[in-house]
Scaffold this motif. Structure first.
Motif, PDB file in Angstrom:
ATOM      1  N   ASN A  37       0.864  -1.182   0.000  1.00 23.07           N
ATOM      2  CA  ASN A  37       0.000   0.000   0.000  1.00 23.07           C
ATOM      3  C   ASN A  37       0.898   1.229   0.000  1.00 23.07           C
ATOM      4  N   SER A  38       0.312   2.395  -0.143  1.00 26.07           N
ATOM      5  CA  SER A  38       1.093   3.626  -0.279  1.00 26.07           C
ATOM      6  C   SER A  38       1.924   3.930   0.969  1.00 26.07           C
ATOM      7  N   THR A  39       1.431   3.567   2.130  1.00 23.12           N
ATOM      8  CA  THR A  39       2.170   3.787   3.374  1.00 23.12           C
ATOM      9  C   THR A  39       3.437   2.937   3.405  1.00 23.12           C
ATOM     10  N   GLU A  40       3.331   1.686   2.979  1.00 25.16           N
ATOM     11  CA  GLU A  40       4.495   0.797   2.941  1.00 25.16           C
ATOM     12  C   GLU A  40       5.523   1.283   1.928  1.00 25.16           C
ATOM     13  N   ILE A  41       5.056   1.722   0.781  1.00 24.09           N
ATOM     14  CA  ILE A  41       5.964   2.230  -0.251  1.00 24.09           C
ATOM     15  C   ILE A  41       6.730   3.442   0.258  1.00 24.09           C
ATOM     16  N   GLU A  42       6.037   4.345   0.924  1.00 25.16           N
ATOM     17  CA  GLU A  42       6.667   5.542   1.473  1.00 25.16           C
ATOM     18  C   GLU A  42       7.712   5.175   2.534  1.00 25.16           C
ATOM     19  N   ALA A  43       7.373   4.262   3.432  1.00 23.30           N
ATOM     20  CA  ALA A  43       8.292   3.849   4.494  1.00 23.30           C
ATOM     21  C   ALA A  43       9.525   3.159   3.915  1.00 23.30           C
TER      22      ALA A  43
END
Length: 63
Positions: A37-43
């Motif tokens: 998800n976008s949160t995982e990609i950002e992290a």
């Protein structure tokens, strides 16, 4: 996975086994079709500055 990736703190040193966790995440992507998800990609993008994690993170983030 999201909580684990977002909560990791490298203030002193990388937690033992963290690279192995990323390798398992990559394996899940390949074999089970797990999508980040976008949160995982950002992290993961933030963690990509750590030299020892770059190879596996680049594999994970590769479309």
């Amino acid at each position: 996975m999201t909580t684990l990736i977002n909560k990791v703190d490298f203030a002193d040193k990388m937690p033992n086994g963290f690279k192995k966790i990323l390798e398992i995440l990559f394996d899940l992507q390949q074999k089970e079709g797990y999508h980040l998800n976008s949160t995982e990609i950002e992290a993961l993008s933030k963690l990509n500055s750590i030299k020892s994690l770059q190879p596996i993170i680049n594999k994970i983030l590769k479309p």
